[in-house]
Scaffold this active site. Structure first.
Site, mmCIF file in Angstrom:
data_model
loop_
_atom_site.group_PDB
_atom_site.id
_atom_site.type_symbol
_atom_site.label_atom_id
_atom_site.label_comp_id
_atom_site.label_asym_id
_atom_site.label_seq_id
_atom_site.Cartn_x
_atom_site.Cartn_y
_atom_site.Cartn_z
ATOM 1 N N ASP A 140 -5.348 14.374 -0.484
ATOM 2 C CA ASP A 140 -5.026 14.310 -1.905
ATOM 3 C C ASP A 140 -6.105 14.953 -2.748
ATOM 4 O O ASP A 140 -5.828 15.711 -3.682
ATOM 5 C CB ASP A 140 -4.838 12.851 -2.336
ATOM 6 C CG ASP A 140 -3.619 12.216 -1.713
ATOM 7 O OD1 ASP A 140 -2.871 12.924 -1.017
ATOM 8 O OD2 ASP A 140 -3.416 11.007 -1.922
ATOM 9 N N HIS A 178 0.238 11.139 6.692
ATOM 10 C CA HIS A 178 -0.604 10.245 7.495
ATOM 11 C C HIS A 178 -1.282 10.995 8.643
ATOM 12 O O HIS A 178 -1.690 10.395 9.636
ATOM 13 C CB HIS A 178 0.202 9.045 8.018
ATOM 14 C CG HIS A 178 0.654 8.122 6.931
ATOM 15 N ND1 HIS A 178 -0.150 7.125 6.431
ATOM 16 C CD2 HIS A 178 1.804 8.070 6.229
ATOM 17 C CE1 HIS A 178 0.502 6.475 5.471
ATOM 18 N NE2 HIS A 178 1.687 7.047 5.324
#
Length: 364
Positions: free
Chosen positions: A164, A29
């Site tokens: 990602d 995060h």
């Protein structure tokens, strides 16, 4: 009916492209807060097969779901289903001025859905690699990552960061991708040779397009407003008292991001110096921060981490991925990963009633 490309579309595919899933070693995060991350690849891959067709229609077959879908280029619209990932990609390519034609595509993946191992990013990157070859598109690997993120943020509706997609597009086996998510500069850091990387899927799926993930992003943005900074990346550890003075839960959310950025830098230093004990401590500290400050872990994942802590051969363990389910990544002594991973999986299954899946290391 067979699920091969020929059986679905009546001809051979012209292009085959692949992209791996990823496991984030540490730095959770932090990506959408312009921070630091440290992912690496896993052996499981997503594969796409494509061939051109006349006209503007895209026909798609998802082999793992045994589902077909179709849409028209230029007519992309949100459906809330798997085909939105394809629609998002072609929409973003068209917006950037790339010329596409209709195509048939077959999708298959070894990356478990909802595992926290970037099944969606692997799909997007594999598709963009395939379309780059099929239509001779002038896009490099970083641009592929950018396009993949835009597709997921846009038509798919998942407000994810860039980690990602960069990992699936640029990371390589045996190396960690030390990535600065602010300017996308990166360095490939060789992983220690004397450890086994263990990835255990909890059996609880998560979904980034859901509300909890987007809520965390909104909380970080509100914290930035109150602190008067552009992003939480701008806050050093020395500002923790100011961070912790924020109203709850914003103080804990921001504290996680600030301390997690520091842990990534410490982890890179530990890898370079071969300090596996320190690296393991950072893994456990990261998990505690995600559990308590960011509140993205769940009881099942916490159980796996605690079971790992009881294993002498395990240096450290933590939730990997966005949370609310997914997988745990562990560092184990070389040659011990398969054994301890299996032992943890068995005990976890007994206590939780869930069906875990050991993804790495693979059986010999």
């Amino acid at each position: 009916m067979s699920n091969t490309f020929v059986s679905q579309f009546g001809q051979e595919s012209q292009v085959t492209a692949r992209a791996p899933g990823r496991v984030n070693l540490i730095g959770e995060h932090t990506d959408y807060n312009d921070g630091f991350v440290l992912p690496t690849t896993i052996p499981q891959e997503t594969t796409v097969q494509l061939t051109r067709r006349e006209g503007p229609e895209v026909r798609a077959y998802a082999a793992d779901l045994d589902r077909r879908g179709s849409y028209t280029l230029g007519g992309e619209a949100h459906t809330g289903s798997w085909i939105d990932y394809l629609q998002g990609v072609t929409q973003e390519l068209t917006r950037d001025g790339h010329e596409l034609g209709g195509f048939d595509v077959r999708l298959s993946s070894e990356v478990p859905l909802g595992s926290g191992l970037s099944s969606s990013a692997a799909l997007l990157v594999a598709l963009l690699r395939g379309l780059r070859e099929l239509f001779s598109l002038q896009i490099d690997d970083v641009e592929i990552a950018r396009l993949a993120r835009r597709a997921e943020n846009g038509l798919v509706g998942a407000n994810v960061g860039i980690m990602d997609q960069m990992a699936c597009s640029l990371a390589r086996e045996g190396e960690a991708l030390f990535l600065d998510c602010r300017d996308l500069s990166f360095e490939r850091v060789p992983l220690p040779r004397d450890v086994d990387l263990v990835v255990l899927h909890s059996g609880v799926e998560h979904q980034h397009a859901g509300g909890d993930y987007n809520t965390r992003r909104a909380e970080c943005e509100r914290a930035c407003e109150l602190l008067g900074v552009a992003s939480l990346r701008d806050l050093p550890l020395g500002d923790l008292l100011r961070v912790e003075a924020l109203p709850e839960p914003l103080g804990r959310r921001a504290r996680h991001v600030v301390t997690e950025n520091a842990r990534v830098l410490e982890a890179v230093a530990a890898i370079r110096s071969g300090d596996l004990a320190k690296l393991g401590e950072l893994f456990f500290a990261s998990h505690a921060s995600m559990r308590d400050d960011y509140e993205v872990s769940i009881a099942e994942v916490d159980l796996i981490v605690e079971l790992a802590r009881e294993q002498q051969a395990v240096y450290g363990a933590r939730l990997t991925g966005g949370g609310f389910g997914g997988s745990v990544v562990m560092l184990a002594r070389l040659g011990e990963g398969r054994r301890v991973g299996g032992a943890i999986a068995d005990e976890y299954a007994r206590r939780s009633g869930r069906t875990p899946k050991l993804l790495t290391p693979a059986a010999n």
